[in-house]
Scaffold this active site. Structure first.
Site, short mmCIF file in Angstrom:
data_model
loop_
_atom_site.label_atom_id
_atom_site.label_comp_id
_atom_site.label_asym_id
_atom_site.label_seq_id
_atom_site.Cartn_x
_atom_site.Cartn_y
_atom_site.Cartn_z
N GLY A 106 0.83 -1.20 0.00
CA GLY A 106 0.00 0.00 0.00
C GLY A 106 0.86 1.25 0.00
O GLY A 106 2.08 1.17 0.17
N PRO A 108 2.69 4.87 0.97
CA PRO A 108 3.46 5.20 2.17
C PRO A 108 2.57 5.78 3.26
O PRO A 108 1.59 6.46 2.97
CB PRO A 108 4.45 6.27 1.70
N GLU A 333 -7.94 32.70 -8.28
CA GLU A 333 -8.47 31.75 -7.29
C GLU A 333 -9.98 31.86 -7.19
O GLU A 333 -10.67 30.85 -7.03
CB GLU A 333 -7.83 31.98 -5.91
N HIS A 336 -11.56 29.76 -9.84
CA HIS A 336 -11.67 28.34 -9.46
C HIS A 336 -12.84 28.14 -8.50
O HIS A 336 -13.63 27.21 -8.63
CB HIS A 336 -10.41 27.88 -8.72
P1 ATP Z 1 6.00 3.51 4.85
O1 ATP Z 1 5.46 2.71 3.72
O2 ATP Z 1 6.38 4.90 4.45
O3 ATP Z 1 7.04 2.80 5.66
P2 ATP Z 1 3.92 2.74 6.70
O4 ATP Z 1 2.75 2.32 5.90
O5 ATP Z 1 4.76 1.69 7.30
O6 ATP Z 1 4.78 3.78 5.87
P3 ATP Z 1 3.63 3.68 9.36
O7 ATP Z 1 5.10 3.83 9.59
O8 ATP Z 1 2.97 2.50 9.97
O9 ATP Z 1 3.36 3.72 7.81
O10 ATP Z 1 2.86 4.99 9.79
C1 ATP Z 1 3.54 6.20 10.09
C2 ATP Z 1 2.79 6.94 11.17
O11 ATP Z 1 1.53 7.37 10.67
C3 ATP Z 1 2.45 6.07 12.37
O12 ATP Z 1 3.45 6.12 13.33
C4 ATP Z 1 1.16 6.68 12.87
O13 ATP Z 1 1.44 7.77 13.70
C5 ATP Z 1 0.51 7.22 11.63
N1 ATP Z 1 -0.48 6.28 11.06
C6 ATP Z 1 -0.45 5.73 9.82
N2 ATP Z 1 -1.54 4.97 9.61
C7 ATP Z 1 -2.27 5.02 10.74
C8 ATP Z 1 -3.51 4.44 11.15
N3 ATP Z 1 -4.21 3.64 10.32
N4 ATP Z 1 -3.97 4.72 12.38
C9 ATP Z 1 -3.29 5.53 13.21
N5 ATP Z 1 -2.12 6.11 12.88
C10 ATP Z 1 -1.61 5.87 11.68
#
Ligand code: ATP
Length: 509
Positions: A106, A108, A333, A336
């Site tokens: 998924g 980032p 703006e 838009h």
């Molecule tokens: P990447 O692909 O960039 O490594 P990732 O998908 O592993 O990202 P995380 O590192 O798990 O993402 O998320 C980063 C931060 O975003 C988390 O520490 C949290 O604070 C917040 N976060 C992301 N998704 C959620 C969620 N579903 N619920 C709560 N907090 C979230």
């Protein structure tokens, strides 16, 4: 002990050599140089591949599934997969082979790392984490050694904590597990082979049981060997959150923050379409920073509004524009915003003249509903909103400016989507099978029709330019409610007047 004997013996030997007349100076110089080199090498982490420690992050994880907002389907799938780890005796009865790898895919910041940590907590497993880029080294064999270390470390950690399972999390797995091309040998082929070997070695009878969890934004890039059954054979999509999920994520992250009574989490969730969990966390954090900077005891809706703009568009810039530029941007703006409000009522949440990131001004839209499927009408409306700025400039200044470049790019991409999806007069087509001329003609036809419709909308709402302009120049920001009041006023005026107003304005300017 050996060290002490050496320290005692060396001076005695040197004294004896001097006594029998041997020149010891070259030996002493060589010993000093050798000691210096050894010291430098030790400081840099050692030359031996085997001795180099894997820089793994081994946090004690307290994250659980309740800390992850939304992602209900992904959480359910992960939990189901983890039950394989928990009920391993039942699995044996059925002869089910152990699940070795979970692949989270998924965009980032959607919570993949959180999911892996929660998985470790849920199964009471030791948790070790590393990132794919940590395995890509210049020296042959280092990456493979690190993989071995990682598995060793996971098992040791589980044994030390009396846990009978361990989860190894590798973020950015695509860096080390990308598709192998031809016979070209790369260092990280060895690393990938080592990972495959370690995964093949995982068995049900082994204690502690190891489960690999890997994350990637590019599942399509992974080597087939990695995703074949028996390896990462469970792929779980961790997608961008919908509105309900955004609300849940925001609620998790505002729990520890002092909120003012006017804060409307539902409205913030609506305004943050397409934001990832990490961006939503950032919105709550930035809002708190704005409140802190203003010495405000509570975080208000206004702070959240600034925070959304900051996360979406970047930090406010000090770019000094001339009065003439500011006026043009204000009208651009407003162009838009007017079109947006006409084709999608209630969609304008703010018109701003504060420069942010690359933009000198912007309109923040808040879609009433998340949308994942677009009709031709939806796409045409989006194109008209994008064209609104340039058309306003054309009507008020008799010509466009370079400020519309991004708008045109967006409009053209949307036109291509219309054609590509078989929604244009060309019918169902494959883009590369249509001649450039035919494509160009169809694009121009669509754009010209929409330009004409946009002109008609702006003409009939012309008084809004006059009323909103002063406000925007003075206050820099016009919120959705104020803007809608001006739109309603203009709508109440007879259409003929508006057109005459515009014509007299053009004559005067
Ligand atoms: P990447 O692909 O960039 O490594 P990732 O998908 O592993 O990202 P995380 O590192 O798990 O993402 O998320 C980063 C931060 O975003 C988390 O520490 C949290 O604070 C917040 N976060 C992301 N998704 C959620 C969620 N579903 N619920 C709560 N907090 C979230």
């Amino acid at each position: 002990m050996g060290k002490e004997i050496m320290i005692g013996t060396i001076p005695v030997v040197i004294a004896f050599l001097v006594f029998i007349g041997v020149n010891v100076a070259p030996f002493i110089i060589a010993a000093v140089i050798l000691s210096f080199l050894t010291f430098v090498i030790m400081r840099q982490g050692g030359m031996s591949v085997a001795q180099k420690k894997t820089p793994i992050d081994t946090p004690k994880t307290t994250t659980n599934f309740n800390d992850i907002g939304g992602q209900e389907r992904a959480k359910k799938e992960v939990k189901e997969a983890l039950d394989f780890l928990i009920h391993k005796d039942t699995l044996k009865q059925y002869g089910i082979r152990p699940l070795k790898g979970l692949l989270l895919t998924g965009p980032p910041g959607t919570g993949k790392t959180l999911m892996a940590k929660a998985a470790a907590n849920y199964t009471n497993s030791a948790f070790v984490a590393a990132s794919g880029s940590q395995f890509v080294e210049m020296y042959v064999g280092v990456g493979a050694q690190r993989i071995r270390d990682l598995f060793k470390e996971a098992k040791q950690k589980a044994e030390k904590n009396n846990q009978d399972s361990a989860i190894i999390f590798i973020d950015e797995i695509d860096v080390l597990g990308g598709k192998r091309e031809g016979s070209q040998h790369r260092e990280y082929d060895q690393t990938l082979n080592q990972l495959l070997t370690e995964m093949d070695g995982i068995s049900t009878s082994e204690t502690p049981r190891v489960l690999m969890v890997a994350a990637t934004n590019r599942a399509d890039m992974l080597d087939d060997a990695l995703i074949r059954p028996g390896r990462f054979d469970r792929q779980i999509v961790v997608d961008l959150p919908d509105k309900k999920a955004r609300k849940q994520i925001l609620e998790i992250h505002v729990k520890n923050k002092p909120l003012a009574a006017d804060v409307d989490i539902d409205a913030i969730a609506r305004d943050t379409f397409n934001f990832s969990g990490a961006q939503l966390e950032s919105v709550t954090n930035e809002a708190a920073i704005y409140a802190f900077r203003e010495n405000s005891k509570e975080i208000t809706q206004r702070h959240f509004s600034h925070a959304i703009d900051k996360v979406m568009m970047g930090e406010q810039t000090d770019r000094e524009s001339t009065a003439e530029e500011r006026e043009r941007v204000a009208n651009h703006e407003l162009g838009h915003a007017i079109v947006s409000e006409v084709v999608r009522p209630l969609s304008v949440s703010q018109v701003s003249l504060r420069p942010r990131g690359q933009a000198l001004g912007y309109v923040r839209q808040s879609p009433q509903q998340d949308r994942y499927l677009y009709t031709v009408e939806n796409l045409e409306h989006q194109i008209m909103i994008a064209l609104g700025g340039a058309v306003a400039e054309e009507m008020l200044y008799g010509g466009r400016s370079t400020g519309s470049r991004n708008d045109f790019e967006q409009a053209l991409n949307l036109v291509n989507t219309i054609i590509d999806c078989g929604l244009s007069q060309l019918g169902i087509v494959k883009m590369d099978m249509v001649s450039r001329e035919a494509l160009h003609e169809e694009r121009q036809r669509i754009l010209n029709e929409l330009l004409e419709e946009t002109r008609a909308i702006l003409r009939s709402y012309f008084p809004v330019f006059q009323h909103a302009f002063d406000h925007l120049i003075r206050e820099e920001v016009l919120n959705g409610e104020e803007f809608r009041a001006m739109m309603a006023e203009a709508k109440a005026m007879p259409r003929k007047n508006n057109v005459e107003d515009l014509e007299s304005h053009l004559i005067n300017s």
